[in-house]
Design a protein around this motif. Structure first.
Motif, PDB file in Angstrom:
ATOM      1  N   PRO A  32      22.222  28.985  45.481  1.00 52.34           N
ATOM      2  CA  PRO A  32      21.704  28.543  44.982  1.00 52.34           C
ATOM      3  C   PRO A  32      20.775  29.831  44.170  1.00 52.34           C
ATOM      4  O   PRO A  32      19.815  30.018  43.517  1.00 52.34           O
ATOM      5  CB  PRO A  32      21.634  30.111  46.278  1.00 52.34           C
ATOM      6  CG  PRO A  32      22.784  29.298  47.754  1.00 52.34           C
ATOM      7  CD  PRO A  32      23.774  28.700  45.801  1.00 52.34           C
ATOM      8  N   ARG A  33      21.751  30.652  43.490  1.00 57.92           N
ATOM      9  CA  ARG A  33      21.671  31.758  42.057  1.00 57.92           C
ATOM     10  C   ARG A  33      20.750  30.498  41.713  1.00 57.92           C
ATOM     11  O   ARG A  33      19.792  30.652  40.738  1.00 57.92           O
ATOM     12  CB  ARG A  33      22.488  32.088  41.975  1.00 57.92           C
ATOM     13  CG  ARG A  33      22.997  33.807  42.903  1.00 57.92           C
ATOM     14  CD  ARG A  33      21.919  34.605  43.082  1.00 57.92           C
ATOM     15  NE  ARG A  33      22.614  35.233  44.196  1.00 57.92           N
ATOM     16  CZ  ARG A  33      23.118  36.569  43.509  1.00 57.92           C
ATOM     17  NH1 ARG A  33      23.664  36.779  42.812  1.00 57.92           N
ATOM     18  NH2 ARG A  33      24.423  37.624  45.276  1.00 57.92           N
ATOM     19  N   LEU A  70      27.257  20.907  32.691  1.00 56.07           N
ATOM     20  CA  LEU A  70      26.186  21.505  33.628  1.00 56.07           C
ATOM     21  C   LEU A  70      24.883  20.786  33.011  1.00 56.07           C
ATOM     22  O   LEU A  70      24.434  20.258  33.898  1.00 56.07           O
ATOM     23  CB  LEU A  70      25.660  23.254  33.571  1.00 56.07           C
ATOM     24  CG  LEU A  70      25.058  23.768  33.907  1.00 56.07           C
ATOM     25  CD1 LEU A  70      25.159  22.770  35.951  1.00 56.07           C
ATOM     26  CD2 LEU A  70      25.168  25.078  33.940  1.00 56.07           C
ATOM     27  N   SER A  71      24.879  20.914  31.887  1.00 57.52           N
ATOM     28  CA  SER A  71      23.557  20.507  31.568  1.00 57.52           C
ATOM     29  C   SER A  71      23.223  18.210  31.934  1.00 57.52           C
ATOM     30  O   SER A  71      22.390  17.609  32.243  1.00 57.52           O
ATOM     31  CB  SER A  71      22.960  20.446  30.378  1.00 57.52           C
ATOM     32  OG  SER A  71      22.254  19.875  29.402  1.00 57.52           O
ATOM     33  N   LYS A  72      24.490  17.631  31.924  1.00 55.01           N
ATOM     34  CA  LYS A  72      24.794  16.924  31.827  1.00 55.01           C
ATOM     35  C   LYS A  72      24.634  16.314  33.676  1.00 55.01           C
ATOM     36  O   LYS A  72      24.042  15.515  34.406  1.00 55.01           O
ATOM     37  CB  LYS A  72      26.186  16.156  31.644  1.00 55.01           C
ATOM     38  CG  LYS A  72      26.152  14.718  31.873  1.00 55.01           C
ATOM     39  CD  LYS A  72      28.028  14.564  30.922  1.00 55.01           C
ATOM     40  CE  LYS A  72      28.534  13.411  31.152  1.00 55.01           C
ATOM     41  NZ  LYS A  72      29.034  12.384  30.807  1.00 55.01           N
ATOM     42  N   GLY A  73      25.030  17.392  34.348  1.00 54.62           N
ATOM     43  CA  GLY A  73      24.509  17.111  35.930  1.00 54.62           C
ATOM     44  C   GLY A  73      23.466  17.259  36.575  1.00 54.62           C
ATOM     45  O   GLY A  73      23.605  17.010  36.947  1.00 54.62           O
ATOM     46  N   VAL A  74      22.602  18.332  35.566  1.00 52.60           N
ATOM     47  CA  VAL A  74      21.196  18.292  36.129  1.00 52.60           C
ATOM     48  C   VAL A  74      20.427  17.073  34.988  1.00 52.60           C
ATOM     49  O   VAL A  74      19.350  16.859  36.080  1.00 52.60           O
ATOM     50  CB  VAL A  74      20.524  19.766  35.510  1.00 52.60           C
ATOM     51  CG1 VAL A  74      19.034  19.356  34.957  1.00 52.60           C
ATOM     52  CG2 VAL A  74      21.543  20.818  35.529  1.00 52.60           C
ATOM     53  N   LYS A  75      21.067  16.148  34.687  1.00 49.67           N
ATOM     54  CA  LYS A  75      20.079  15.188  33.921  1.00 49.67           C
ATOM     55  C   LYS A  75      20.595  14.120  34.539  1.00 49.67           C
ATOM     56  O   LYS A  75      20.215  13.393  34.793  1.00 49.67           O
ATOM     57  CB  LYS A  75      20.504  14.990  32.872  1.00 49.67           C
ATOM     58  CG  LYS A  75      20.267  15.538  31.228  1.00 49.67           C
ATOM     59  CD  LYS A  75      21.017  16.070  30.570  1.00 49.67           C
ATOM     60  CE  LYS A  75      20.452  16.556  28.913  1.00 49.67           C
ATOM     61  NZ  LYS A  75      20.612  15.812  27.816  1.00 49.67           N
ATOM     62  N   SER A  76      21.734  14.146  35.448  1.00 45.97           N
ATOM     63  CA  SER A  76      22.290  13.212  36.487  1.00 45.97           C
ATOM     64  C   SER A  76      20.513  12.987  37.471  1.00 45.97           C
ATOM     65  O   SER A  76      20.937  11.944  38.643  1.00 45.97           O
ATOM     66  CB  SER A  76      24.198  13.252  37.347  1.00 45.97           C
ATOM     67  OG  SER A  76      23.786  14.450  37.815  1.00 45.97           O
ATOM     68  N   LEU A 136      20.840  19.814  43.755  1.00 44.53           N
ATOM     69  CA  LEU A 136      21.788  20.995  42.903  1.00 44.53           C
ATOM     70  C   LEU A 136      23.266  20.078  43.475  1.00 44.53           C
ATOM     71  O   LEU A 136      24.477  19.809  42.367  1.00 44.53           O
ATOM     72  CB  LEU A 136      21.864  21.721  43.006  1.00 44.53           C
ATOM     73  CG  LEU A 136      20.125  22.693  41.980  1.00 44.53           C
ATOM     74  CD1 LEU A 136      19.810  23.822  42.454  1.00 44.53           C
ATOM     75  CD2 LEU A 136      20.497  21.995  40.788  1.00 44.53           C
ATOM     76  N   ARG A 137      23.512  20.138  45.015  1.00 42.59           N
ATOM     77  CA  ARG A 137      25.071  19.960  45.430  1.00 42.59           C
ATOM     78  C   ARG A 137      25.583  18.805  44.833  1.00 42.59           C
ATOM     79  O   ARG A 137      26.574  17.897  45.688  1.00 42.59           O
ATOM     80  CB  ARG A 137      24.755  20.515  46.697  1.00 42.59           C
ATOM     81  CG  ARG A 137      25.148  21.676  47.252  1.00 42.59           C
ATOM     82  CD  ARG A 137      24.965  22.116  49.453  1.00 42.59           C
ATOM     83  NE  ARG A 137      24.389  23.028  49.543  1.00 42.59           N
ATOM     84  CZ  ARG A 137      23.515  24.066  49.749  1.00 42.59           C
ATOM     85  NH1 ARG A 137      23.194  22.846  50.069  1.00 42.59           N
ATOM     86  NH2 ARG A 137      23.414  25.270  50.335  1.00 42.59           N
ATOM     87  N   SER A 138      24.805  17.740  44.937  1.00 40.66           N
ATOM     88  CA  SER A 138      25.168  15.944  44.571  1.00 40.66           C
ATOM     89  C   SER A 138      25.649  16.484  43.203  1.00 40.66           C
ATOM     90  O   SER A 138      25.825  14.773  43.321  1.00 40.66           O
ATOM     91  CB  SER A 138      23.891  15.704  45.169  1.00 40.66           C
ATOM     92  OG  SER A 138      22.414  15.983  43.575  1.00 40.66           O
ATOM     93  N   MET A 139      25.446  16.957  42.639  1.00 46.06           N
ATOM     94  CA  MET A 139      25.968  16.861  41.059  1.00 46.06           C
ATOM     95  C   MET A 139      27.202  16.312  41.432  1.00 46.06           C
ATOM     96  O   MET A 139      28.088  16.621  41.881  1.00 46.06           O
ATOM     97  CB  MET A 139      25.494  18.264  40.093  1.00 46.06           C
ATOM     98  CG  MET A 139      24.587  18.474  39.784  1.00 46.06           C
ATOM     99  SD  MET A 139      23.908  19.789  38.935  1.00 46.06           S
ATOM    100  CE  MET A 139      24.332  20.992  38.877  1.00 46.06           C
ATOM    101  N   PRO A 140      27.445  15.932  39.773  1.00 44.06           N
ATOM    102  CA  PRO A 140      29.260  15.506  39.629  1.00 44.06           C
ATOM    103  C   PRO A 140      29.683  16.864  39.698  1.00 44.06           C
ATOM    104  O   PRO A 140      29.629  17.682  39.961  1.00 44.06           O
ATOM    105  CB  PRO A 140      28.936  14.936  38.435  1.00 44.06           C
ATOM    106  CG  PRO A 140      28.339  14.792  38.222  1.00 44.06           C
ATOM    107  CD  PRO A 140      26.947  15.340  38.535  1.00 44.06           C
ATOM    108  N   ASN A 141      31.505  16.952  40.417  1.00 44.98           N
ATOM    109  CA  ASN A 141      32.159  17.981  40.471  1.00 44.98           C
ATOM    110  C   ASN A 141      31.919  18.326  39.214  1.00 44.98           C
ATOM    111  O   ASN A 141      31.858  19.794  39.009  1.00 44.98           O
ATOM    112  CB  ASN A 141      33.421  17.591  40.614  1.00 44.98           C
ATOM    113  CG  ASN A 141      33.628  18.410  42.303  1.00 44.98           C
ATOM    114  OD1 ASN A 141      33.837  19.515  42.778  1.00 44.98           O
ATOM    115  ND2 ASN A 141      35.796  18.389  40.790  1.00 44.98           N
ATOM    116  N   THR A 142      32.107  18.265  37.938  1.00 42.29           N
ATOM    117  CA  THR A 142      32.211  18.315  36.556  1.00 42.29           C
ATOM    118  C   THR A 142      31.469  19.270  36.533  1.00 42.29           C
ATOM    119  O   THR A 142      31.778  20.493  35.712  1.00 42.29           O
ATOM    120  CB  THR A 142      32.399  17.445  36.004  1.00 42.29           C
ATOM    121  OG1 THR A 142      31.501  16.823  35.991  1.00 42.29           O
ATOM    122  CG2 THR A 142      33.964  16.671  35.097  1.00 42.29           C
TER     123      THR A 142
END
Length: 292
Positions: free
Chosen positions: A25-26, A62-68, A249-255
């Motif tokens: 959430p933050r 983190l950047s890669k996760g947001v791009k996913s 955001l919770r659906s981003m990869p575990n990494t």
């Protein structure tokens, strides 16, 4: 990493207090405030200036996760939250102003209360003695003992001036006692029997100043209460509207989730200290709403 420390870090990651569930959430608030493109720019700047290899890896994942996440979907959800988010920020700023104004008003009230109390004690003693003398003169044939009511009106302690909250609760009764003293002063003025060591103008000015300061404290207390109500309602609305973004955001990869956790919990890594970007991501809203 040994087995014990591995278990500990997994426990921290899954904890409700300081774990990734608290930081998502933050991070959501950060994305709403900064926007997706600005976030990526922040990541690039931070990665370029840091000498910490592991922090660069965290920023990368983190950047890669947001791009996913589909960018169009992400930006649409964020856009729907900007208005409510700004409402919360505005209300937070107004509340901070109220708190500061209230503190100043209470300081002014205390100074006015001290001045008023000095006047009330002096004039109260005089009014009591004056009324006792008058009663004895009127009822010289009777061995009159001044009533408790008379003593209380003019001689009792003015503990009602211990705080603006207490005066607010007892304001009507306080004003009745003030008018009783003023009545004695008015009568004494007409017959030219005022005390030579006391000034009626100083009494009136002290009481008027106190009541003005009381009104100011009451104003800021009422305003603060109103803003708090608006802010809590806005926060509840925001939390409801934020759910789609949190799901994304919770659906981003575990990494990516581990990267977010490590960025926001540098205290768990001996080599790291929170710096500009880390602190920016970790910051909460100016006022913490229940559940934020």
């Amino acid at each position: 990493m040994n087995q014990a420390s591995e278990l500990d870090i997994y426990t921290q990651f899954n904890s409700l207090n300081g774990g990734v569930s608290m930081w998502i959430p933050r991070f959501s608030h950060h994305l709403v405030e900064r926007g997706v493109d600005a976030f990526f720019e922040d990541v690039r700047e931070e990665a370029a200036k840091t000498k910490d290899r592991r922090l660069r890896n965290d920023l990368h994942f983190l950047s890669k996760g947001v791009k996913s996440i589909d960018k169009q979907t992400l930006e649409a959800v964020i856009a729907s939250l900007r208005g409510p988010f700004q409402t919360i920020v505005t209300l937070s700023s107004r509340h901070e102003h109220c708190v500061a104004s209230m503190k100043q008003a209470e300081g002014e009230w205390r100074r006015a209360a001290d001045r008023a109390k000095q006047q009330l004690e002096a004039w109260g003693r005089w009014a009591y003695e004056t009324e006792v003398t008058r009663y004895k003169r009127l009822f010289a044939w009777h061995n009159l003992v001044p009533s408790l009511k008379l003593s209380f009106e003019f001689r009792s302690e003015w503990d009602v001036l211990s705080s603006p909250q207490r005066l607010r609760t007892n304001l009507e009764f306080f004003e009745i006692r003030i008018e009783a003293i003023r009545g004695v002063i008015s009568t004494a003025y007409i017959v030219e029997a005022l005390p030579i060591n006391l000034e009626p103008v100083e009494f009136d000015e002290a009481i008027d100043c106190l009541l003005e300061r009381q009104a100011k404290v009451d104003h800021w207390a009422e305003t603060s209460h109103q803003i708090e109500g608006e802010w809590r309602a806005a926060g509840a609305d925001y939390l409801e509207l934020e759910k789609p973004l949190l799901e994304l955001l919770r659906s981003m990869p575990n990494t990516a989730l581990w990267a977010l956790f490590r960025i926001c919990r540098p205290d768990l890594r001996e080599w790291a200290e929170a710096d500009t970007f880390q602190q920016c991501v970790a910051d909460a809203l100016p006022l913490e709403a229940d559940g934020y």
